[in-house]
Design a protein around this motif. Structure first.
Motif, mmCIF file in Angstrom:
data_model
loop_
_atom_site.group_PDB
_atom_site.id
_atom_site.type_symbol
_atom_site.label_atom_id
_atom_site.label_comp_id
_atom_site.label_asym_id
_atom_site.label_seq_id
_atom_site.Cartn_x
_atom_site.Cartn_y
_atom_site.Cartn_z
ATOM 1 N N ALA A 384 -67.386 -78.352 -29.198
ATOM 2 C CA ALA A 384 -68.240 -78.488 -27.830
ATOM 3 C C ALA A 384 -67.747 -78.919 -26.894
ATOM 4 C CB ALA A 384 -69.497 -79.649 -27.898
ATOM 5 N N HIS A 385 -66.398 -79.614 -27.016
ATOM 6 C CA HIS A 385 -65.317 -79.980 -25.853
ATOM 7 C C HIS A 385 -64.812 -78.644 -25.872
ATOM 8 C CE1 HIS A 385 -62.993 -82.761 -23.390
ATOM 9 N NE2 HIS A 385 -61.675 -82.077 -24.586
ATOM 10 N N GLN A 386 -64.054 -77.830 -27.143
ATOM 11 C CA GLN A 386 -63.483 -76.986 -27.204
ATOM 12 C C GLN A 386 -63.661 -75.579 -26.204
ATOM 13 O OE1 GLN A 386 -61.633 -75.473 -30.062
ATOM 14 N NE2 GLN A 386 -61.037 -77.695 -31.681
ATOM 15 N N THR A 387 -65.390 -75.671 -26.637
ATOM 16 C CA THR A 387 -66.177 -74.595 -25.724
ATOM 17 C C THR A 387 -65.967 -74.657 -24.064
ATOM 18 O OG1 THR A 387 -66.667 -74.429 -27.379
ATOM 19 C CG2 THR A 387 -67.751 -73.073 -25.623
ATOM 20 N N ALA A 388 -65.971 -76.088 -23.622
ATOM 21 C CA ALA A 388 -65.777 -76.336 -22.337
ATOM 22 C C ALA A 388 -64.708 -76.142 -22.173
ATOM 23 C CB ALA A 388 -67.081 -77.371 -22.070
ATOM 24 N N THR A 389 -63.582 -76.088 -22.533
ATOM 25 C CA THR A 389 -62.314 -75.841 -21.696
ATOM 26 C C THR A 389 -62.327 -74.429 -21.446
ATOM 27 O OG1 THR A 389 -61.608 -78.026 -23.009
ATOM 28 C CG2 THR A 389 -59.962 -76.799 -22.318
ATOM 29 N N LEU A 390 -62.276 -74.043 -22.908
ATOM 30 C CA LEU A 390 -62.275 -72.046 -22.872
ATOM 31 C C LEU A 390 -63.334 -71.730 -21.732
ATOM 32 C CD1 LEU A 390 -61.904 -70.916 -26.779
ATOM 33 C CD2 LEU A 390 -59.950 -71.658 -25.413
ATOM 34 N N LYS A 391 -63.780 -72.068 -21.154
ATOM 35 C CA LYS A 391 -65.400 -71.955 -20.292
ATOM 36 C C LYS A 391 -64.492 -71.871 -19.050
ATOM 37 C CE LYS A 391 -69.341 -72.128 -18.356
ATOM 38 N NZ LYS A 391 -69.790 -73.031 -17.234
ATOM 39 N N ARG A 392 -63.679 -73.370 -19.014
ATOM 40 C CA ARG A 392 -63.045 -74.147 -17.818
ATOM 41 C C ARG A 392 -61.595 -73.099 -17.312
ATOM 42 N NH1 ARG A 392 -63.938 -78.324 -18.722
ATOM 43 N NH2 ARG A 392 -61.214 -78.952 -19.682
ATOM 44 N N ARG A 393 -61.499 -72.474 -18.497
ATOM 45 C CA ARG A 393 -59.964 -71.975 -18.491
ATOM 46 C C ARG A 393 -60.050 -70.760 -17.913
ATOM 47 N NH1 ARG A 393 -55.181 -74.708 -19.867
ATOM 48 N NH2 ARG A 393 -54.183 -71.989 -20.796
ATOM 49 N N ALA A 394 -61.667 -69.993 -18.757
ATOM 50 C CA ALA A 394 -61.617 -68.729 -18.063
ATOM 51 C C ALA A 394 -61.491 -68.570 -16.227
ATOM 52 C CB ALA A 394 -62.632 -68.327 -19.035
ATOM 53 N N GLU A 395 -62.229 -69.810 -16.213
ATOM 54 C CA GLU A 395 -62.764 -69.812 -14.916
ATOM 55 C C GLU A 395 -61.604 -69.365 -13.741
ATOM 56 O OE1 GLU A 395 -66.809 -71.713 -15.027
ATOM 57 O OE2 GLU A 395 -65.647 -72.175 -14.945
ATOM 58 N N SER A 396 -60.629 -70.542 -14.008
ATOM 59 C CA SER A 396 -59.186 -70.745 -13.748
ATOM 60 C C SER A 396 -58.517 -69.687 -13.856
ATOM 61 C CB SER A 396 -58.406 -72.027 -13.756
ATOM 62 O OG SER A 396 -59.279 -72.978 -14.021
ATOM 63 N N GLU A 397 -58.543 -68.929 -15.049
ATOM 64 C CA GLU A 397 -57.933 -67.815 -14.574
ATOM 65 C C GLU A 397 -58.587 -66.415 -14.070
ATOM 66 O OE1 GLU A 397 -57.993 -66.949 -18.406
ATOM 67 O OE2 GLU A 397 -56.132 -67.688 -19.379
ATOM 68 N N ASP A 398 -59.967 -66.468 -13.734
ATOM 69 C CA ASP A 398 -60.005 -66.008 -13.154
ATOM 70 C C ASP A 398 -60.706 -65.951 -11.216
ATOM 71 O OD1 ASP A 398 -62.468 -63.586 -12.606
ATOM 72 O OD2 ASP A 398 -63.464 -64.866 -11.659
ATOM 73 N N ARG A 399 -60.408 -67.267 -10.743
ATOM 74 C CA ARG A 399 -59.786 -67.758 -9.653
ATOM 75 C C ARG A 399 -58.967 -67.382 -9.441
ATOM 76 N NH1 ARG A 399 -62.397 -72.875 -9.925
ATOM 77 N NH2 ARG A 399 -60.947 -73.429 -10.161
ATOM 78 N N ILE A 400 -57.871 -67.349 -10.583
ATOM 79 C CA ILE A 400 -56.538 -66.919 -10.151
ATOM 80 C C ILE A 400 -56.399 -65.467 -10.243
ATOM 81 C CG2 ILE A 400 -54.160 -67.019 -10.723
ATOM 82 C CD1 ILE A 400 -55.109 -69.619 -11.772
#
Ligand SMILES: CC(=O)SCCNC(=O)CCNC(=O)[C@H](O)C(C)(C)COP(=O)(O)OP(=O)(O)OC[C@H]1O[C@@H](n2cnc3c(N)ncnc32)[C@H](O)[C@@H]1OP(=O)(O)O
Length: 527
Positions: A384-400
């Protein structure tokens, strides 16, 4: 001109008069005790003491007025003297210090690194050292991960002959056999021994990051290490090996890059941090941050928070060793039983902790301690933690990708406030529940399903997991948990070794001290 650290060391030498060693008085002699009647005769009205009066004057005047002699506090005097000396030095020489354990190689990465919590390092350095020859197809490299505060200097080198922190474990025919393997050790991201961390200069403005350094995770550190491997042309590691925080990273390396790691060794590590270890690191961070010299991280031009660092190290040392070891080593002995008990270090265990703190307090960057220890707290290889991290990373990448910053200081997510509603015990709370996310109910027996799923990428890797029964920081159940979790996920190649109290009472530090048992099992596994 004498360097900052030179001056500090000199201060430390002067200050560490170490009553325990010299057998001199822990309580300064208060002079011959006057009789009570003499004191009555000379009794005077209480007078106010100027705040500028020194501790010695206060003690002296109190002694005259009080019914018993005032105590002396050599431990506090030493801290004040050290601050004064550091202050004098930093005013003369400008920004310092420069932490180093000697010469090392350096890899500069110009590709930005996005961190798990949204921060970005536009470029970064990785300090590293190597031992043994890399073979022609670059297939014999072992990545050695360090504990919290260690440098890349695991073993002496031609350019830095000082013994390394695993000197006896690395070499021809030794557990990390340099006849067979090419060993690479790095200083972690966030550290202060040559790899980019809070004491490094932010390339955007040329000033030290200090607490403008972004929150990072152990996985971020591993990603930085694999950038180094890319730079060295190493596609796949023969093994990923680490102890303590390094044992956590070693697992993370396999989970993040399963195709690039062959064997995995995790010694005295864990698959996720448990509340007691977070609590112990919390107390260390708090004493450090409460040192006024910490100055919210912007102390590089002034006096470093040496007192906070010292206290943090004392607490850390309590977690690194074990009660039974100290029972045997110090028992209830006082440094000088002929003297009055003192409020400053008095029992041998106290002088030992005092010494450990004093030795470390200027050796490591305080901000690095904060960031790296927080990264340890955040560690959780649960699914669950890994999944949440991947989601957050994807959002950051999208923002960048859309031209935004990875992190925005005005984002409310950047300023944690305590919830309005007081915390209430949650019926299902347990160390088996992931810290950040809710997951389905755990099985009553066997390893947590969330962790089994999280470690699934390691299903086919030969894994050696070692633990020590006397370890209170990474208790042996955590290594058992790793082994059982891997087995429950179908891995048939898991070896688990647990050193009982009959073999080691050195607690968490066993991995630094026990060549025979830790080294023995490691060497056998890598043969
Ligand atoms: C959490 C993570 O990820 S990693 C954490 C890993 N652990 C650490 O970082 C702790 C590192 N530990 C050390 O550095 C240790 O010194 C080790 C493991 C290298 C060596 O341990 P040991 O050989 O048992 O020595 P230890 O440090 O316990 O004690 C020796 C020192 O204490 C001093 N000492 C011993 N007894 C006393 C006493 N009663 N009072 C004062 N000083 C004392 C000795 O004189 C010696 O001093 P020196 O180091 O200045 O020469």
């Amino acid at each position: 001109m004498q360097s900052f650290r030179g001056a500090a060391r000199a201060a430390s030498r002067t200050i560490r008069t170490q009553p325990w060693r010299q057998g001199n008085s822990l309580v300064k002699s208060a002079g011959p005790h006057r009789t009570l009647s003499a004191q009555w005769k000379s009794a005077r009205p209480l007078h106010t003491v100027s705040p500028r009066k020194s501790a010695a004057v206060i003690a002296e005047s109190n002694e005259k007025d009080s019914s018993n002699p005032a105590m002396s506090f050599p431990c506090l005097d030493a801290q004040e003297a050290k601050s004064a000396q550091l202050s004098a030095r930093s005013l003369q020489s400008g920004p310092e210090p420069s932490y180093t354990t000697g010469r090392h190689e350096s890899y500069h990465c110009e590709q930005p690194l996005l961190l798990d919590w949204g921060g970005v390092l536009t470029e970064f350095d990785v300090a590293y050292e190597t031992w043994g020859q890399l073979n022609s197809d670059k297939s014999n490299a072992i990545l050695l991960h360090t504990g919290l505060s260690a440098s890349s200097h695991a073993h002496s080198t031609a350019s830095n002959p000082k013994p390394g922190w695993w000197e006896k474990f690395i070499g021809p025919g030794l557990p990390l056999d340099t006849d067979k393997y090419h060993i690479i050790c790095t200083n972690v991201l966030g550290g202060c021994y040559g790899t980019t961390g809070p004491s490094s200069l932010d390339p955007s403005d040329g000033k030290r990051y200090a607490t403008r350094f972004p929150i990072l995770t152990l996985e971020d550190m591993v990603r930085a290490q694999f950038r180094l491997l890319d730079g060295l042309g190493i596609k796949k590691l023969a093994a990923s090996v680490g102890s303590s925080m390094g044992g956590m990273q070693s697992l993370a390396a396999g989970v993040l890059f399963p195709e690039r790691v062959n064997k995995i060794v995790s010694i005295s590590g864990c698959a996720r941090s448990h509340p007691y270890s977070i609590a112990m690191r919390h107390t260390q961070r708090q004493v450090l941050m409460m040192d006024p010299n910490w100055a919210r991280g912007f102390y590089y031009d002034g006096i470093p928070p040496h007192s906070g660092m010292k206290l943090a190290r004392e607490i850390a040392t309590v977690t690194y060793r074990s009660g039974p070891e100290w029972e045997m080593r110090f028992g209830r002995q006082r440094a000088d039983p002929s003297k009055q008990p003192a409020l400053c270090p008095d029992f041998l265990i106290e002088t030992y902790l005092d010494h450990a703190g004093e030795k470390f307090c200027l050796e490591y960057d305080p901000n690095s301690l904060l960031y790296v220890s927080k990264a340890m707290d955040l560690f959780d290889l649960g699914h669950a933690h890994q999944t949440a991290t991947l989601k957050r990373r994807a959002e950051s990448e999208d923002r960048i990708a859309h031209g935004g910053d990875a992190l925005n200081a005005s984002d409310p997510a950047c300023s944690l406030t305590l919830p309005d509603k007081p915390y209430e015990e949650q019926p299902g709370s347990s160390s088996k529940t992931p810290l950040d996310e809710s997951v389905s109910a755990e099985p009553v027996d066997g390893p947590p399903r969330d962790l089994v799923a999280g470690l699934a990428p390691l299903k086919n890797h030969p894994v050696l997991v070692m633990g020590v029964a006397s370890d209170i920081l990474f208790p042996a159940w955590q290594q058992r948990e790793i082994a059982e979790t891997l087995r429950a996920g179908g891995n048939k190649n898991v070896e688990h070794v647990e050193l009982g109290d009959d073999l080691s009472l050195f607690g968490h530090d066993t991995f630094l001290l026990d060549l025979k048992n830790i080294g023995g099992a490691l060497g056998k596994f890598l043969r």
